[in-house]
Structures are given as C-alpha cells and as structure tokens.
Design a protein around this motif. Structure first.
Motif, PDB file in Angstrom:
ATOM      1  N   ALA A 186     -46.232  -8.408  11.928  1.00  0.00           N
ATOM      2  CA  ALA A 186     -46.699  -9.642  12.563  1.00  0.00           C
ATOM      3  C   ALA A 186     -48.187  -9.561  12.842  1.00  0.00           C
ATOM      4  O   ALA A 186     -48.780  -8.474  12.864  1.00  0.00           O
ATOM      5  CB  ALA A 186     -45.933  -9.881  13.857  1.00  0.00           C
ATOM      6  N   SER A 187     -48.772 -10.727  13.043  1.00  0.00           N
ATOM      7  CA  SER A 187     -50.169 -10.811  13.437  1.00  0.00           C
ATOM      8  C   SER A 187     -50.235 -11.731  14.646  1.00  0.00           C
ATOM      9  O   SER A 187     -49.256 -12.416  14.964  1.00  0.00           O
ATOM     10  CB  SER A 187     -51.001 -11.349  12.276  1.00  0.00           C
ATOM     11  OG  SER A 187     -52.371 -11.310  12.606  1.00  0.00           O
ATOM     12  N   VAL A 247     -45.826  -9.250  21.815  1.00  0.00           N
ATOM     13  CA  VAL A 247     -45.600  -9.117  20.373  1.00  0.00           C
ATOM     14  C   VAL A 247     -45.076  -7.710  20.052  1.00  0.00           C
ATOM     15  O   VAL A 247     -44.305  -7.515  19.123  1.00  0.00           O
ATOM     16  CB  VAL A 247     -46.886  -9.441  19.570  1.00  0.00           C
ATOM     17  CG1 VAL A 247     -46.616  -9.423  18.076  1.00  0.00           C
ATOM     18  CG2 VAL A 247     -47.439 -10.811  19.959  1.00  0.00           C
ATOM     19  N   VAL A 248     -45.462  -6.733  20.864  1.00  0.00           N
ATOM     20  CA  VAL A 248     -44.961  -5.359  20.684  1.00  0.00           C
ATOM     21  C   VAL A 248     -43.508  -5.248  21.138  1.00  0.00           C
ATOM     22  O   VAL A 248     -42.677  -4.648  20.449  1.00  0.00           O
ATOM     23  CB  VAL A 248     -45.829  -4.354  21.506  1.00  0.00           C
ATOM     24  CG1 VAL A 248     -45.181  -2.971  21.545  1.00  0.00           C
ATOM     25  CG2 VAL A 248     -47.234  -4.271  20.932  1.00  0.00           C
ATOM     26  N   ALA A 249     -43.216  -5.832  22.290  1.00  0.00           N
ATOM     27  CA  ALA A 249     -41.981  -5.442  22.984  1.00  0.00           C
ATOM     28  C   ALA A 249     -40.933  -6.534  23.160  1.00  0.00           C
ATOM     29  O   ALA A 249     -39.751  -6.222  23.343  1.00  0.00           O
ATOM     30  CB  ALA A 249     -42.345  -4.886  24.359  1.00  0.00           C
ATOM     31  N   SER A 250     -41.329  -7.798  23.116  1.00  0.00           N
ATOM     32  CA  SER A 250     -40.351  -8.830  23.463  1.00  0.00           C
ATOM     33  C   SER A 250     -39.304  -9.029  22.365  1.00  0.00           C
ATOM     34  O   SER A 250     -39.641  -9.193  21.190  1.00  0.00           O
ATOM     35  CB  SER A 250     -41.071 -10.157  23.723  1.00  0.00           C
ATOM     36  OG  SER A 250     -40.110 -11.192  23.749  1.00  0.00           O
ATOM     37  N   PRO A 251     -38.033  -9.055  22.731  1.00  0.00           N
ATOM     38  CA  PRO A 251     -36.979  -9.330  21.749  1.00  0.00           C
ATOM     39  C   PRO A 251     -37.151 -10.727  21.136  1.00  0.00           C
ATOM     40  O   PRO A 251     -36.712 -10.963  20.013  1.00  0.00           O
ATOM     41  CB  PRO A 251     -35.687  -9.273  22.568  1.00  0.00           C
ATOM     42  CG  PRO A 251     -36.045  -8.735  23.907  1.00  0.00           C
ATOM     43  CD  PRO A 251     -37.516  -8.841  24.086  1.00  0.00           C
ATOM     44  N   ASP A 252     -37.803 -11.635  21.832  1.00  0.00           N
ATOM     45  CA  ASP A 252     -38.000 -13.000  21.328  1.00  0.00           C
ATOM     46  C   ASP A 252     -39.061 -13.065  20.228  1.00  0.00           C
ATOM     47  O   ASP A 252     -39.169 -14.077  19.528  1.00  0.00           O
ATOM     48  CB  ASP A 252     -38.464 -13.934  22.460  1.00  0.00           C
ATOM     49  CG  ASP A 252     -37.423 -14.042  23.550  1.00  0.00           C
ATOM     50  OD1 ASP A 252     -36.242 -13.760  23.259  1.00  0.00           O
ATOM     51  OD2 ASP A 252     -37.799 -14.376  24.686  1.00  0.00           O
ATOM     52  N   LEU A 253     -39.875 -12.022  20.111  1.00  0.00           N
ATOM     53  CA  LEU A 253     -40.966 -12.052  19.131  1.00  0.00           C
ATOM     54  C   LEU A 253     -40.745 -10.992  18.049  1.00  0.00           C
ATOM     55  O   LEU A 253     -41.668 -10.323  17.614  1.00  0.00           O
ATOM     56  CB  LEU A 253     -42.331 -11.859  19.820  1.00  0.00           C
ATOM     57  CG  LEU A 253     -42.913 -13.118  20.461  1.00  0.00           C
ATOM     58  CD1 LEU A 253     -42.141 -13.548  21.697  1.00  0.00           C
ATOM     59  CD2 LEU A 253     -44.365 -12.946  20.819  1.00  0.00           C
ATOM     60  N   LYS A 254     -39.508 -10.889  17.624  1.00  0.00           N
ATOM     61  CA  LYS A 254     -39.112  -9.850  16.678  1.00  0.00           C
ATOM     62  C   LYS A 254     -39.218 -10.317  15.224  1.00  0.00           C
ATOM     63  O   LYS A 254     -39.140  -9.524  14.293  1.00  0.00           O
ATOM     64  CB  LYS A 254     -37.664  -9.465  16.998  1.00  0.00           C
ATOM     65  CG  LYS A 254     -37.129  -8.253  16.248  1.00  0.00           C
ATOM     66  CD  LYS A 254     -35.703  -7.966  16.732  1.00  0.00           C
ATOM     67  CE  LYS A 254     -34.848  -7.216  15.748  1.00  0.00           C
ATOM     68  NZ  LYS A 254     -35.329  -5.954  15.278  1.00  0.00           N
ATOM     69  N   LYS A 255     -39.420 -11.620  15.031  1.00  0.00           N
ATOM     70  CA  LYS A 255     -39.434 -12.162  13.667  1.00  0.00           C
ATOM     71  C   LYS A 255     -40.611 -11.597  12.851  1.00  0.00           C
ATOM     72  O   LYS A 255     -41.721 -11.487  13.360  1.00  0.00           O
ATOM     73  CB  LYS A 255     -39.536 -13.689  13.746  1.00  0.00           C
ATOM     74  CG  LYS A 255     -39.319 -14.373  12.429  1.00  0.00           C
ATOM     75  CD  LYS A 255     -39.149 -15.863  12.635  1.00  0.00           C
ATOM     76  CE  LYS A 255     -39.341 -16.604  11.334  1.00  0.00           C
ATOM     77  NZ  LYS A 255     -39.456 -18.057  11.554  1.00  0.00           N
ATOM     78  N   SER A 256     -40.330 -11.254  11.588  1.00  0.00           N
ATOM     79  CA  SER A 256     -41.367 -10.686  10.741  1.00  0.00           C
ATOM     80  C   SER A 256     -42.108 -11.768   9.966  1.00  0.00           C
ATOM     81  O   SER A 256     -41.551 -12.836   9.676  1.00  0.00           O
ATOM     82  CB  SER A 256     -40.736  -9.689   9.764  1.00  0.00           C
ATOM     83  OG  SER A 256     -41.733  -9.037   9.006  1.00  0.00           O
ATOM     84  N   SER A 274     -45.825 -18.316  23.795  1.00  0.00           N
ATOM     85  CA  SER A 274     -45.997 -17.984  22.377  1.00  0.00           C
ATOM     86  C   SER A 274     -45.423 -19.042  21.443  1.00  0.00           C
ATOM     87  O   SER A 274     -44.432 -19.692  21.757  1.00  0.00           O
ATOM     88  CB  SER A 274     -45.312 -16.645  22.091  1.00  0.00           C
ATOM     89  OG  SER A 274     -43.943 -16.745  22.390  1.00  0.00           O
ATOM     90  N   PHE A 275     -46.060 -19.208  20.290  1.00  0.00           N
ATOM     91  CA  PHE A 275     -45.509 -20.069  19.238  1.00  0.00           C
ATOM     92  C   PHE A 275     -45.954 -19.558  17.876  1.00  0.00           C
ATOM     93  O   PHE A 275     -46.957 -18.849  17.772  1.00  0.00           O
ATOM     94  CB  PHE A 275     -45.911 -21.541  19.440  1.00  0.00           C
ATOM     95  CG  PHE A 275     -47.395 -21.810  19.322  1.00  0.00           C
ATOM     96  CD1 PHE A 275     -47.966 -22.247  18.122  1.00  0.00           C
ATOM     97  CD2 PHE A 275     -48.228 -21.641  20.419  1.00  0.00           C
ATOM     98  CE1 PHE A 275     -49.323 -22.500  18.021  1.00  0.00           C
ATOM     99  CE2 PHE A 275     -49.603 -21.875  20.324  1.00  0.00           C
ATOM    100  CZ  PHE A 275     -50.144 -22.313  19.127  1.00  0.00           C
TER     101      PHE A 275
END
Ligand code: NDP
Length: 309
Positions: free
Chosen positions: A211-212, A259-268, A280-281
């Motif tokens: 991710a970026s 972005v490192v740790a949240s389960p909600d931001l796991k999408k690649s 976040s979006f």
C-alpha cells in the motif's frame, strides 16, 4: 515477541512520529532504520519512545551497499519482520546542480526510489514469513507526484517521460535538465508505481499487502529543511489557513500507524488518503502513477540499476 515494523527515516517527521505511536501502543516493536543512528537514538528519547520498544539500525539509502548490508544484518539478527515502511526521503528544492548517491544516481531518485526498491526486494522473503500472518509493505507516496490533484499541478510537474534518463543514469528520469523539485516528484511517482507493480506481481503469491499513502501536508516537518527561510516560515501558515491541508507530525504519524496496523486498512494495492473529518479513504492515483506499462518499464530499469537483473 511482538510484531515488528521496520521504518526507514524514523529519525524525523512522519517516520519518528509513526514509530512513537506504534511503539507506545504496546503492540509493536519498531526498528528505526536510519542513516544517522546517533540522531535516531536522540530523537527517540526526546519524543519519548518507550525504552525497549525500539531498535536503531544503520541504513543509508543513498548507498546500495549500505542497503545490502542492512538487509543482511536484519536477517542475521533473527528479528522478525511483520511490516516494512519505506518512508525516508530527501527533497532538494533549491539545488541548482544535481547531487549524487554513492552509486551515481541523482540523490532524490537514488534515495527515495532506488534505495527503497532494492530494500523491498531484499526483504521480501523475510516479510513473507511474517509471524503475525498479516505482512505489509508500505511505501509513502505524495500528492505532489500526483498530477490529478491541485497540488500535483504546481509546476514543475512530475513526468518520467520514457525513463531513458533514469536508465542512462542522467540527473532526470525523462532525460531533461536538472530540476530539484521535479526530481523529488518524479521519485514519488516511482514510489507509487512500484507499489502498484509489487501488488500486481506479488500480492497473490506472497500474501503481502502492498500500500501507499498520502499522509497530508506535514508542512512543519524536516522535509523542507533545505528550503529558503521565508518559505519555511510561510508554508505551514499557508497550508493551515488557506489550503487547510496542513497536518501535524503527530497526526500524520497516527495516519501511518493505521496503514501499518489497522485491520480496516489491510487491502492491497491501495493509495490511502485521509480526510480531516471522516478519516481514511481509497484515493485515485494520477494517470502516470497508475500507468501499468510505465510501471512495468520502471520495474525492469530499476532491477538493472540496483543490480538485481
Ligand atoms: P523528514 O525530512 O522529516 O524525514 C525524512 C527522513 O528521511 C529523515 O529521517 C531523514 O534522515 C531520512 N533520510 C534522508 N535521506 C536518507 C538516507 N540516505 N538514508 C536513510 N534515511 C534518509 O520528512 P517527512 O517526515 O516530512 O517525510 C517522510 C515521508 O513523507 C517522505 O517519504 C515524504 O516524501 C513523505 N511526505 C511528506 C510530506 C510533507 O508534507 N512533509 C507530504 C507527503 C509525503 P535524517 O533525520 O538523518 O535527516
């Protein structure tokens, strides 16, 4: 032992503040990969990163040998690696002449893109084995390299051309005249193209989330240390009061932590951005930063330049 995140350039700004947030959460051990380890240790103490929750390691991205030694040392140390954050960057807005890395690359492209490109490739195997089973590789991007945004359209605009300049180790990727701000923006486009290529080539087979993110305008960070004093005085005020894009170093650090740790931001394959009101979006990359053919060519050229092909 705790999940471990390795952050390049954790001695200042975004990297330092993300290191603090992650270490202070009690859930992460942080490896601060820094070119000036005395500074890293000093800053870690000053900002109050809990003792024992971080390790400082030497990494100078402006020398490919240093990147290779770092990757070897990391593996030899037996430390785990659950997340790699490519955060370090230099910005040379007032440079009239190009400055070069140990390997002869223009400094912004060499440090921000090529050093990280080699680092990621050398640590992929280690990352694949992440004990937390949620390996992530994050490459910090920027709006300034995104010509589909207002800020990305402030001249000089990023433009990699056909990458022949990069391929032939000229100061600018497109083979043009040296321009400090453009060199930084070009390198940021390379960071985002690299993330997209990593996602396309390796996400499925490795399970790594690539991710970026654009953390917001951290107008008070050290990134602008090479700018003229008047700019350094006016820029944060302008961003706070006019564009409202200003974000504090602490808040930017918390964004990177998500972005490192949240389960909600796991999408690649995502370029994350943040709204001050709703969090976040998934943001759109510019045409150039999401150009698959260009990304593919950048991949091949970069592989050759860092000695992996
Ligand atoms: P800082 O200048 O505060 O931090 C940059 C870090 O990179 C420092 O720790 C610096 O080390 C390190 N670094 C520079 N060169 C090397 C090298 N050769 N080897 C190892 N480390 C190196 O900037 P920011 O925190 O603002 O920037 C962090 C990231 O955020 C960058 O990727 C930047 O592009 C991105 N970004 C920043 C924005 C902003 O508004 N500031 C906006 C959007 C993205 P040292 O402490 O020794 O100087």
């Amino acid at each position: 032992d705790k999940p471990t995140v390795c952050i390049t350039g954790a001695s200042s700004g975004l990297g330092l503040n993300a290191a603090k947030s992650l270490a202070s959460s009690g859930n992460w051990h942080v490896v601060m990969a820094c070119r000036d380890f005395a500074k890293a240790e000093r800053e870690a103490r000053k900002i109050g990163i809990p003792k024992g929750s971080y390790t400082v390691m030497h990494l100078d991205l402006a020398a490919l040998d240093s990147v290779r030694i770092f990757a070897d040392m990391y593996k030899a140390s037996g430390q785990r690696l659950d997340c790699l954050v490519c955060n370090a960057a230099v910005y040379l807005p007032t440079a009239k002449e190009p400055v070069y890395t140990a390997d002869g690359f223009e400094l912004s492209m060499g440090t921000n893109h090529l050093g990280h490109f080699l680092l990621v490739n050398l640590l992929l195997d280690k990352l694949k084995e992440a004990p937390n089973k949620d390996p992530r590789c994050i490459i910090v991007g920027s709006i300034t390299g995104n010509t589909n945004t207002l800020a990305g359209n402030v001249p000089p605009k990023a433009n990699l051309g056909d990458l022949s300049g990069l391929e032939n180790m000229q100061p600018m990727a497109d083979g043009g005249e040296f321009d400090g701000p453009k060199a930084y923006k070009d390198a940021k486009v390379c960071n985002m193209l690299t993330m997209c290529q990593l996602h396309k080539r390796l996400h499925e087979s490795t399970g790594i989330t690539f991710a970026s993110l654009y953390p917001g305008c951290i107008a008070s960070s050290g990134l602008f240390r090479n700018h003229v004093p008047l700019f350094r005085y006016l820029f944060p005020r302008f961003q706070k009061n006019i564009t409202k894009g200003y974000v504090s170093e602490e808040e930017a650090g918390r964004r990177l932590m998500q972005v490192v740790a949240s389960p909600d931001l796991k999408k690649s394959g995502v370029y994350w951005s943040f709204s001050n009101t709703s969090g976040s979006f998934e943001n759109q990359l510019s045409e150039e930063a999401s150009d698959d053919a260009k990304g593919s060519r950048l991949w091949d050229v970069s592989m050759k330049l860092v000695g992996l092909a």
